[in-house]
Every structure is written in C-alpha cells, then in structure tokens.
Motif scaffolding. Structure first.
Motif, mmCIF file in Angstrom:
data_model
loop_
_atom_site.group_PDB
_atom_site.id
_atom_site.type_symbol
_atom_site.label_atom_id
_atom_site.label_comp_id
_atom_site.label_asym_id
_atom_site.label_seq_id
_atom_site.Cartn_x
_atom_site.Cartn_y
_atom_site.Cartn_z
ATOM 1 N N ALA A 144 0.823 -1.026 -0.095
ATOM 2 C CA ALA A 144 0.040 0.150 0.065
ATOM 3 C C ALA A 144 0.835 1.153 0.049
ATOM 4 O O ALA A 144 0.488 2.248 -0.866
ATOM 5 N N SER B 99 -13.112 8.939 -5.917
ATOM 6 C CA SER B 99 -13.913 7.765 -4.932
ATOM 7 C C SER B 99 -14.884 6.954 -6.010
ATOM 8 O O SER B 99 -15.170 5.853 -6.045
ATOM 9 N N TYR C 293 -14.045 3.070 -6.283
ATOM 10 C CA TYR C 293 -15.147 2.140 -5.849
ATOM 11 C C TYR C 293 -15.233 0.963 -6.657
ATOM 12 O O TYR C 293 -15.066 -0.534 -6.369
ATOM 13 N N THR D 12 -11.709 -1.189 -7.221
ATOM 14 C CA THR D 12 -11.527 -1.890 -6.416
ATOM 15 C C THR D 12 -12.411 -2.970 -6.157
ATOM 16 O O THR D 12 -11.974 -4.339 -5.850
ATOM 17 N N CYS E 256 -4.922 -3.619 -2.526
ATOM 18 C CA CYS E 256 -4.389 -2.914 -1.301
ATOM 19 C C CYS E 256 -3.926 -1.536 -1.630
ATOM 20 O O CYS E 256 -4.114 -0.585 -0.738
ATOM 21 N N THR F 153 -6.553 1.163 -1.707
ATOM 22 C CA THR F 153 -7.206 1.513 -0.513
ATOM 23 C C THR F 153 -6.779 3.100 -0.078
ATOM 24 O O THR F 153 -7.474 3.684 0.722
ATOM 25 N N GLY G 204 -9.740 4.512 1.791
ATOM 26 C CA GLY G 204 -9.630 4.055 3.350
ATOM 27 C C GLY G 204 -10.939 3.368 4.050
ATOM 28 O O GLY G 204 -11.960 3.103 3.240
ATOM 29 N N ASP H 222 -13.432 0.503 2.499
ATOM 30 C CA ASP H 222 -12.286 -0.881 2.347
ATOM 31 C C ASP H 222 -13.172 -1.872 3.118
ATOM 32 O O ASP H 222 -13.308 -2.951 2.469
ATOM 33 N N THR I 59 -15.049 -4.893 0.845
ATOM 34 C CA THR I 59 -14.484 -6.436 0.968
ATOM 35 C C THR I 59 -15.590 -7.177 1.411
ATOM 36 O O THR I 59 -15.820 -8.377 0.783
ATOM 37 N N MET J 267 -7.002 -5.464 3.539
ATOM 38 C CA MET J 267 -7.459 -4.253 2.999
ATOM 39 C C MET J 267 -7.561 -3.105 4.157
ATOM 40 O O MET J 267 -7.285 -2.159 4.008
ATOM 41 N N GLY K 226 -5.483 0.175 4.120
ATOM 42 C CA GLY K 226 -6.282 1.626 4.418
ATOM 43 C C GLY K 226 -5.690 2.328 5.293
ATOM 44 O O GLY K 226 -5.548 3.647 5.267
#
Length: 395
Positions: A91, A156, A160, A163, A332, A335, A339, A343, A347, A372, A376
């Motif tokens: 990360a 974001s 989103y 991820t 990862c 994130t 965060g 996350d 997940t 994750m 984050g």
C-alpha cells in the motif's frame, strides 16, 4: 418532523445502494450508488445539512469511528495484524508510485501548485483534503481552494468500482482454492462474520454470570478502550493517529480476552455506527457544485489516471515477491483512494456475494479483509497525513 424526514431520506439512499449491490451481486458497489444519489441530491434539491439533521453530526462521528476501530481490532489477532506487513508495504509503495508519476508527468502537464494541491487527497482521505484546502486559503491561492475536496470526491467514483472488480477476482480465486481443499479456515483466528462468530467463554478475563453479559456491557468495554486510545493519542500530540491506536488497542484487548470476537456486532450496534459514518462521508459531497467540478475536471481526471497508474505499476511489480495475487496487491494499493469504512464495506460485500456458503464467506473474509483494512490505515490514516503536512510547505 424535519429531523425524521432527513433521517429517512439518508436511510433510503443507503437502502437503494444496498439493493442495487444485492441485485448485481456486488458488481455495482452499494457505496458507489449511494454516493451518486447524494451527489445528484446535493446538486438539485437536498439541503446541504441533511446528514447533520439526521443526527450524524461531528460528535456522533467522533464517537462512532473510535468505537468502530476498536471493534475492527476484535476481528484480528495480534499475530494476524503483524502478518499484514506485506499489505502495508504494498500500500505504501503504491502511494510512492503515485507520487513519482504525478510529480514528474503531472508537473509537465499542469502547474506546480495544481499538482501539489491535488496529490494529498489523491493518496488519502478527507483529512488530507481539508488540510490542503486550509493551506491554500492561508496561502491566498483561492483559484485552487476547491481542488482538494473535489479530488477527494471524484477519485472515489473511480476507486469504488475498480476496487470492487479486483476484489471480486480475488474472491473467486480464493473460493476455488477453498473448494478444492487447498485453503482452510484458520480456526484459531477471530471469527470475522456474524455467522462465524462464537463466544469462547474460556478466553474472557471478565467471565461474569451470563445475566450480566449484556450488549451494554460490551459497549462500555469498547468505549473504555476507545477512550484509552484517544487519551494516548493526546499525550503523543497526534504523532500517531488516534484511529491507528484504537485499532491496535482493540487487537490487544481482544487478544487478552477483554473483548469478544466481533464485539459491536454482538452488541447489535455495528451497522448503526457504520451507516452513520458512511452518511458523514457522503455529506462531504455537498462541498462541490457542477460549476466547480466543470472548471477543474480535466486536471482531476488526468491526475487520477496518473495516480492509479503509479499504484498499478508498483503493485504489479511487488505482488509476486510479496506472495500476493496481482488483483489483491492492486486492491491494497487502491485503499489509498478511500480507506475506512469503504474498504470494509467493499470487501465484506464481495465476500458475501461471491461465497456460496457461510464457510466460504468466512474463508474469504479471513484472507481479504485484514489486508484491506491494514492497507487502508497505512495509507489514509498515516501516509496521507504525513504527505499533506509536507506538501503544505511546498505550496
């Protein structure tokens, strides 16, 4: 009447996101849909203080996030937390990849102040965005004041779904591994799903009679750990983020038997606190307007592409040496874009929809969620604040 209307609207938006996610088997993440609804609402008819009126104000969030982070500690053992050093490295190195590309290629395209103002929220969360906004105001660079928060909001919308796609790929890989018998549930690890949670009274250091083991008893113990975490952070003058300390203390409290597995889920308040925290995050969407976004959309999208490319290159190169799949390593790194709590939500949604039964869900959650969460915290709670503090001096 006004407050219950506000509360109902906020909950309906989250319900729609949840239903869309369920209908698409998490191909479309719930938080993505809810974020879109709030954005459209704020740009049309929603009052900008609707989330605060729904009772999710700064006081609620200050309490809620500390309690939630202690709770997350009850989902991991100390050994599990220490084992996630690879996720932390990937990360952080993903963030470094973002810095390298945006500071080199980005400065060839845009002016220095634009790049400097955009990078901290790109590699972190709301705190980094607000720090840069205040720094730009203090420096008198009013033309870029809207850039940090706008960057925080827009990345974001890309982060989103991307991820979610990567986690889904990893989830299917792990599910096949479990079905073939190659993967086994760690019976000694904390139970991460509500179905898998089982109370082990032998581990309690406060093994009171059952009539005293009430939800409020759990909440009080979680609150005490959260209070201790914030007190320690205060003594250290914020050198280590209070959120990180709460997480670590939650792990320790769980390890010694002061807190049970999945503490706040047992107490029946986890979802309530999580919805409140999400509502507060979505409230930040009210800080922009279509006109503001239109004026800086090119800079934002270009820097987001460069930033994500930097994360991809770093995670692609590091995945094999660190023993991760490329999908998991890239997730990862990503994130850094959002965060906690996104996350966690992304997940757990994927684990729930990909798994065909409770045991598969537990296995997937054990193998994906700690990576994750720790990734984050390494990026958003620690690295991004450091980066923002450094970049404030570069404005």
């Amino acid at each position: 009447m006004e407050y219950i209307i506000a509360f109902t609207i906020v909950m309906v938006f989250m319900l729609i996101g949840d239903w869309v996610s369920a209908a698409t088997k998490a191909f479309i993440p719930s938080i993505f849909i809810t974020a879109v609804l709030f954005t459209i609402g704020f740009w049309t008819i929603l009052p900008r203080d609707i989330v605060a009126k729904a009772s999710f104000n700064t006081s609620f969030i200050g309490i809620g996030i500390s309690l939630l982070l202690v709770h997350l500690g009850t989902l991991m053992s100390l050994k599990e937390l220490l084992n996630q050093w690879k996720a932390v490295c990937i990360a952080i190195l993903g963030v470094i990849g973002t810095l390298i590309l945006t500071l080199t290629v980005g400065t060839l395209i845009f002016d220095w102040h634009t790049v400097v103002a955009a990078i901290p929220p790109l590699t972190g969360g709301l705190v980094a965005a607000l720090l840069m906004t205040n720094g730009l105001k203090a420096a008198g660079i009013t033309s870029l004041v809207a850039l940090p928060v706008s960057m925080f909001i827009l990345h974001s919308f890309i982060g989103y779904p991307l991820t979610s796609l990567l986690l889904r790929k990893e989830g299917h890989r792990l599910a096949e591994e479990f079905r073939s018998g190659k993967g086994k549930i760690d019976i000694n690890a904390p139970k991460m799903t509500s179905v898998g949670a089982s109370l082990d009274t032998n581990k309690r250091i406060l093994n009171l009679p059952e009539q005293y083991q009430s939800p409020i008893f759990i909440i009080v113990r979680v609150s005490l750990i959260a209070l201790l975490g914030n007190w320690i952070a205060g003594l250290m003058n914020g050198a280590i983020n209070a959120n990180v300390i709460c997480l670590i203390l939650g792990v320790i409290a769980h390890q010694i038997g002061f807190l049970e597995d999945n503490a706040l889920t047992r107490a029946g308040v986890f979802n309530w606190l999580m919805y409140g925290l999400l509502a507060y995050i979505f409230a930040q969407l009210s800080l922009t307007t279509p006109n503001i976004i239109a004026g800086i959309i090119v800079q934002i999208l270009t820097l987001i592409v460069l930033g994500i490319l930097g994360m991809f290159l770093a995670s692609f190169a590091l995945a094999k040496p660190f023993g991760m799949s490329r999908a998991m390593a890239f997730a990862c790194s990503l994130t850094a874009l959002f965060g906690f709590p996104a996350d966690f939500i992304l997940t757990t949604e994927i684990c729930h929809t990909v798994a065909k039964n409770d045991k598969e869900e537990e296995y997937l959650t054990q193998n994906m969620l700690p990576k994750m969460l720790v990734g984050g915290f390494a990026t958003v709670s620690m690295a991004s604040v450091i980066i923002a503090s450094v970049f404030l001096k570069l404005i």
